[in-house]
Motif scaffolding. Structure first.
Motif, PDB file in Angstrom:
ATOM      1  N   HIS A  68       1.248  -1.225  -0.129  1.00  0.00           N
ATOM      2  CA  HIS A  68       0.210   0.040   0.208  1.00  0.00           C
ATOM      3  C   HIS A  68       0.688   1.132   0.013  1.00  0.00           C
ATOM      4  O   HIS A  68       2.013   1.350   1.008  1.00  0.00           O
ATOM      5  CB  HIS A  68      -0.685  -0.550   1.130  1.00  0.00           C
ATOM      6  CG  HIS A  68      -1.867   0.955   0.761  1.00  0.00           C
ATOM      7  ND1 HIS A  68      -3.154   1.419   0.497  1.00  0.00           N
ATOM      8  CD2 HIS A  68      -1.774   2.399   2.262  1.00  0.00           C
ATOM      9  CE1 HIS A  68      -3.336   1.877   0.879  1.00  0.00           C
ATOM     10  NE2 HIS A  68      -3.065   2.700   1.908  1.00  0.00           N
ATOM     11  N   HIS A  69       0.962   2.306  -1.211  1.00  0.00           N
ATOM     12  CA  HIS A  69       1.771   3.397  -1.130  1.00  0.00           C
ATOM     13  C   HIS A  69       2.800   2.964  -1.340  1.00  0.00           C
ATOM     14  O   HIS A  69       3.768   4.127  -0.242  1.00  0.00           O
ATOM     15  CB  HIS A  69       1.017   4.024  -0.078  1.00  0.00           C
ATOM     16  CG  HIS A  69      -0.328   4.903  -0.239  1.00  0.00           C
ATOM     17  ND1 HIS A  69      -0.858   5.808   0.311  1.00  0.00           N
ATOM     18  CD2 HIS A  69      -1.358   4.494  -0.976  1.00  0.00           C
ATOM     19  CE1 HIS A  69      -2.648   6.268   0.065  1.00  0.00           C
ATOM     20  NE2 HIS A  69      -2.506   5.523  -1.340  1.00  0.00           N
ATOM     21  N   GLU A  70       2.633   2.378  -1.702  1.00  0.00           N
ATOM     22  CA  GLU A  70       4.468   2.437  -1.788  1.00  0.00           C
ATOM     23  C   GLU A  70       5.259   2.086  -3.398  1.00  0.00           C
ATOM     24  O   GLU A  70       3.994   1.845  -3.920  1.00  0.00           O
ATOM     25  CB  GLU A  70       5.188   0.814  -0.907  1.00  0.00           C
ATOM     26  CG  GLU A  70       4.708   0.666   0.335  1.00  0.00           C
ATOM     27  CD  GLU A  70       5.421  -0.713   0.527  1.00  0.00           C
ATOM     28  OE1 GLU A  70       6.078  -1.508   0.038  1.00  0.00           O
ATOM     29  OE2 GLU A  70       6.043  -1.102   1.869  1.00  0.00           O
ATOM     30  N   ILE A  71       6.127   1.853  -3.951  1.00  0.00           N
ATOM     31  CA  ILE A  71       6.710   1.956  -5.058  1.00  0.00           C
ATOM     32  C   ILE A  71       7.333   0.811  -4.504  1.00  0.00           C
ATOM     33  O   ILE A  71       8.679   0.453  -4.286  1.00  0.00           O
ATOM     34  CB  ILE A  71       8.186   3.218  -5.371  1.00  0.00           C
ATOM     35  CG1 ILE A  71       7.019   4.570  -5.487  1.00  0.00           C
ATOM     36  CG2 ILE A  71       8.475   2.741  -6.330  1.00  0.00           C
ATOM     37  CD1 ILE A  71       8.043   5.576  -5.565  1.00  0.00           C
ATOM     38  N   THR A  72       7.004   0.148  -5.795  1.00  0.00           N
ATOM     39  CA  THR A  72       7.856  -1.251  -5.713  1.00  0.00           C
ATOM     40  C   THR A  72       8.623  -1.910  -7.660  1.00  0.00           C
ATOM     41  O   THR A  72       8.120  -1.063  -8.679  1.00  0.00           O
ATOM     42  CB  THR A  72       6.847  -2.817  -6.009  1.00  0.00           C
ATOM     43  OG1 THR A  72       5.947  -2.769  -4.914  1.00  0.00           O
ATOM     44  CG2 THR A  72       7.990  -4.020  -6.414  1.00  0.00           C
ATOM     45  N   ALA A  73       9.929  -1.775  -7.535  1.00  0.00           N
ATOM     46  CA  ALA A  73      10.838  -1.524  -8.769  1.00  0.00           C
ATOM     47  C   ALA A  73      11.382  -2.805  -8.911  1.00  0.00           C
ATOM     48  O   ALA A  73      10.908  -4.362  -8.012  1.00  0.00           O
ATOM     49  CB  ALA A  73      11.348  -1.003  -8.621  1.00  0.00           C
ATOM     50  N   LEU A  74      10.790  -3.084 -10.573  1.00  0.00           N
ATOM     51  CA  LEU A  74      10.926  -4.541 -11.071  1.00  0.00           C
ATOM     52  C   LEU A  74      12.266  -4.465 -12.071  1.00  0.00           C
ATOM     53  O   LEU A  74      12.501  -3.911 -12.454  1.00  0.00           O
ATOM     54  CB  LEU A  74      10.097  -5.406 -11.833  1.00  0.00           C
ATOM     55  CG  LEU A  74       8.432  -5.188 -11.144  1.00  0.00           C
ATOM     56  CD1 LEU A  74       7.279  -5.959 -12.422  1.00  0.00           C
ATOM     57  CD2 LEU A  74       8.060  -6.229  -9.734  1.00  0.00           C
ATOM     58  N   ILE A  75      12.985  -4.967 -11.843  1.00  0.00           N
ATOM     59  CA  ILE A  75      14.377  -4.958 -12.090  1.00  0.00           C
ATOM     60  C   ILE A  75      15.399  -6.163 -12.966  1.00  0.00           C
ATOM     61  O   ILE A  75      14.572  -7.835 -12.037  1.00  0.00           O
ATOM     62  CB  ILE A  75      15.594  -4.491 -11.587  1.00  0.00           C
ATOM     63  CG1 ILE A  75      16.040  -5.409 -10.267  1.00  0.00           C
ATOM     64  CG2 ILE A  75      15.545  -3.286 -11.246  1.00  0.00           C
ATOM     65  CD1 ILE A  75      17.309  -4.729  -9.296  1.00  0.00           C
ATOM     66  N   GLY A  76      15.843  -6.767 -13.519  1.00  0.00           N
ATOM     67  CA  GLY A  76      16.694  -7.646 -13.859  1.00  0.00           C
ATOM     68  C   GLY A  76      16.922  -7.483 -15.523  1.00  0.00           C
ATOM     69  O   GLY A  76      16.204  -6.902 -16.499  1.00  0.00           O
ATOM     70  N   PRO A  77      17.829  -9.076 -16.105  1.00  0.00           N
ATOM     71  CA  PRO A  77      18.245  -8.430 -17.383  1.00  0.00           C
ATOM     72  C   PRO A  77      17.146  -8.510 -18.318  1.00  0.00           C
ATOM     73  O   PRO A  77      15.954  -9.033 -18.115  1.00  0.00           O
ATOM     74  CB  PRO A  77      19.526 -10.083 -17.960  1.00  0.00           C
ATOM     75  CG  PRO A  77      18.806 -11.085 -16.483  1.00  0.00           C
ATOM     76  CD  PRO A  77      17.844  -9.794 -15.622  1.00  0.00           C
ATOM     77  N   SER A  78      17.540  -8.469 -19.441  1.00  0.00           N
ATOM     78  CA  SER A  78      15.960  -8.410 -20.704  1.00  0.00           C
ATOM     79  C   SER A  78      15.707 -10.034 -21.107  1.00  0.00           C
ATOM     80  O   SER A  78      17.207 -10.538 -20.368  1.00  0.00           O
ATOM     81  CB  SER A  78      16.712  -8.027 -21.605  1.00  0.00           C
ATOM     82  OG  SER A  78      15.932  -8.019 -23.144  1.00  0.00           O
ATOM     83  N   GLY A  79      14.447  -9.741 -21.164  1.00  0.00           N
ATOM     84  CA  GLY A  79      13.573 -11.201 -21.312  1.00  0.00           C
ATOM     85  C   GLY A  79      13.240 -12.047 -20.439  1.00  0.00           C
ATOM     86  O   GLY A  79      12.637 -12.610 -20.215  1.00  0.00           O
ATOM     87  N   CYS A  80      13.672 -11.564 -19.268  1.00  0.00           N
ATOM     88  CA  CYS A  80      13.881 -12.478 -18.351  1.00  0.00           C
ATOM     89  C   CYS A  80      11.931 -11.863 -16.998  1.00  0.00           C
ATOM     90  O   CYS A  80      11.284 -12.888 -16.417  1.00  0.00           O
ATOM     91  CB  CYS A  80      14.745 -12.254 -16.857  1.00  0.00           C
ATOM     92  SG  CYS A  80      14.417 -10.488 -16.312  1.00  0.00           S
TER      93      CYS A  80
END
Ligand SMILES: Nc1ncnc2c1ncn2[C@@H]1O[C@H](COP(=O)(O)OP(=O)(O)OP(=O)(O)O)[C@@H](O)[C@H]1O
Ligand SMILES: [Mg+2]
Lengths: 307, 279
Positions: free
Chosen positions: B48-60
């Motif tokens: 709730h009211h957080e920023i979640t980042a999704l990271i990782g190499p291309s195509g994952c």
């Protein structure tokens, strides 16, 4: 680096240079020949068109007058005979054609592009047939129209709208294919933006896809119509043969004729006056055609530049 | 690449709980494109009211996971989703759920700014209009959204001009204004700054931090500093080749507070990726 290697490297470099250059391989004269061939074809097409226009203009000029459009065809007053009934007949047939073929053609294109699952065999079957229909000779559509529209199930008789329907069958594939191209050219990102906001598929199509596709659809449709307006053979079969001296009473009643049929009527008569009249009719028809095609090209250029 | 001139300090939420209070959750999420297994068993919770980042190499499979959250993957005919995607305990993939309704609650901003070929005003007003949202005054609402996207001052005198007349960074903020106009709960952003210069990027990052007050945000990014700067939590994905077919299936390696992921990751693969030892 030993000698053999040096030769190989140099050879490889030389090959690349040659490939990039093209002049050293005789590529240039082949290109020239091909170019000449293309220009030759273009010249043939252009000269033919020019010959038709000049020929018709020279012969028909004496009869490019107001009588041509204000007078009915007449075998008695050869000097002042016109082609008003054919002009009105063409207008009726084209209006009937437009209101029929545009909704059907565009709907079919929307269905095929936006809804149909291209992996289903029956969708591919329909697509294949649309493409095949575009190549069917127009006389076949005339026979179809005679059997199913003038007579048969629809039983409309030889009225203007029977001509419209027959021509609609003829140009429907073209309208569908052109509309599909136009719809396909609308970027997916636009659809995603709209759907991502919670718009329905119909809202997306109606608000974004169709407005963006309209120029392409209009261009394709005008080109299809300009094919239809010059058609003679299928209309001869569905009743536009009569020599009519009055305008059609409506889409569904009264005899009618159209410009190319009227021209044909005159061209086969032995009297010189009628042949001149035929040439004048050809000028009129060509003028309408050129105007239609110019509008199509204008729309296309306008929107390709803006996009 | 030059380091962007960052105008905002790194501002982690002070009282970030150890575990997110989830607005959205995925449970054993598996995604297939035809026979290709794109994403394997992803369990995530978006607080709730957080920023979640999704990271990782291309195509994952970052974009794939993101698109599942508001059912944009429905647009890919071959895509098939298994597992659950919960929005406030409601499975958005349940048969009774209308994807249109899902997207009204979960908005999206795309990698390439994609304004409609309409006026700036109509771009923002479009969502409320088509969803039949009740607003007292559309003019006020449009202004509020453009202010919310930090764009108002730049466009207030040309609301009737085409959205295309704006710069890339302005267009992207217009897309954000458009997304918040339907008053969603969650905003998904797929590499929203990848086509922008450092200054425009900084503007959007500032904006994200402001938006966090009202929205739950999920962002996909290739920019590690960006993830570190704006996100509260980070999920690191990677792709593992299948032994038999060689297809690269994406999987979630580690999901934790951003500070933990960047300073003290528990998985070697995360550390390698963060420190740039792995593409
Ligand atoms: N529409 C699609 N049809 C088929 N396969 C797809 C489709 N979209 C993605 N894939 C495949 O799914 C896998 C994951 O793709 P995805 O776009 O989610 O990766 P990503 O992590 O977002 O990569 P990037 O960082 O390059 O954007 C890739 O192997 C990709 O080829
Ligand atoms: Mg992606």
């Amino acid at each position: 680096m030993n000698g053999a290697n040096r030769v190989a490297v140099a050879g490889a470099r030389r090959t690349t240079e040659l490939r990039l250059d093209g002049s050293g391989r005789g590529g240039r004269w082949k290109g020239e020949v091909f170019r000449a061939l293309l220009i030759f074809c273009l010249v043939i097409a252009f000269v033919t068109l020019l010959a038709v226009i000049v020929q018709a203009s020279v012969r028909g000029m004496p009869r490019i007058d107001l009588n041509l459009i204000t007078q009915m065809p007449s075998t008695l007053d050869r000097e002042t005979s016109g082609m008003q009934s054919a002009i009105f007949g063409t207008i009726y047939v084209m209006v009937g054609l437009i209101v029929t073929v545009v909704p059907i053609g565009v709907s079919a294109a929307i269905f095929l592009e936006e809804f149909a699952d291209g992996t289903k065999w029956w969708v591919r079957f329909i697509e294949l047939n649309v493409q095949n229909l575009a190549a069917v000779p127009s006389i076949v559509f005339g026979i179809l129209g005679l059997a199913f529209i003038v007579r048969g199930p629809l039983d409309l008789g030889t009225v203007a709208y029977a001509g419209s329907l027959t021509l609609a069958l003829l140009v429907l594939p073209t309208v569908i294919l052109a509309s599909r191209e136009a719809i396909r050219a609308v970027p997916t990102s636009l659809r995603q933006a709209s759907l991502g906001l919670g718009a329905t598929k119909w809202q997306t199509i109606w608000h974004h896809v169709l407005p963006s596709a309209v120029p392409g659809i209009v261009t394709g449709t005008i080109l299809a119509l300009s094919r239809a307006i010059g058609e003679t053979a299928p209309l001869l079969l569905v009743g536009a043969t009569v020599f009519v001296t009055y305008n059609p009473d409506g889409f569904f009643e009264g005899a009618y004729t159209v410009l190319p049929v009227q021209i044909f009527q005159w061209a086969v008569r032995p009297q010189e006056e009628f042949r001149i009249l035929a040439a004048a009719g050809i000028i009129l028809l060509l003028a309408v055609l050129l105007v239609m095609n110019s509008i199509a090209i204008w729309i296309r250029n306008k929107y390709t530049r803006d996009a | 690449m030059t380091e962007p001139s960052v105008t905002h300090p790194y501002t982690p939420q002070q009282e970030l709980p150890d575990h997110p209070v989830p607005v959205m959750q995925t449970r054993s999420l598996n995604v297939f494109y035809g026979g290709f297994h794109a994403v394997h068993d992803v369990d995530l919770a978006f607080g709730h009211h957080e920023i979640t980042a999704l990271i990782g190499p291309s195509g994952c499979g970052k974009s794939t996971v993101l698109r599942c959250l508001n059912r944009m993957n429905d647009l890919v005919p071959s895509a098939r989703v298994e597992g659950e995607v919960l929005y406030h305990d409601q499975d958005v993939y349940a048969p009774s759920v209308d994807p249109i309704e899902v997207r009204r609650h979960i908005g999206m901003v795309f990698q390439k700014a994609n304004p409609f070929p309409k006026s700036i005003y109509d771009n923002v007003a479009y969502g409320p209009r088509v969803t039949g949202m009740k607003v007292d005054s559309m003019d006020d609402h449009v202004e509020r959204c453009l202010r919310g996207a930090a764009l108002w001052d730049e466009v207030k005198d040309k609301l009737k001009e085409s959205g295309y007349s704006l710069s890339g960074g302005q267009q992207q903020r217009l897309c954000i204004a458009r997304a918040i106009a339907t008053e969603p709960d969650v905003i998904l952003m797929d590499e929203p700054c990848s086509a922008l210069d450092p200054i425009a990027t900084a503007a959007i990052e500032d904006l994200m931090l402001q938006l966090r007050e009202q929205y739950t945000i999920v962002i996909v990014t290739h920019n590690m500093q960006q993830a570190a700067r704006v996100s509260d939590r980070t999920a690191f994905f990677t792709a593992r080749p299948d032994e038999t077919t060689g297809n690269r299936t994406g999987l979630l390696v580690e999901f934790d507070k951003t500070s933990t992921i960047f300073e003290n990751p528990s998985d070697q693969r995360t550390e390698d990726y963060i420190s740039g030892r792995f593409g």
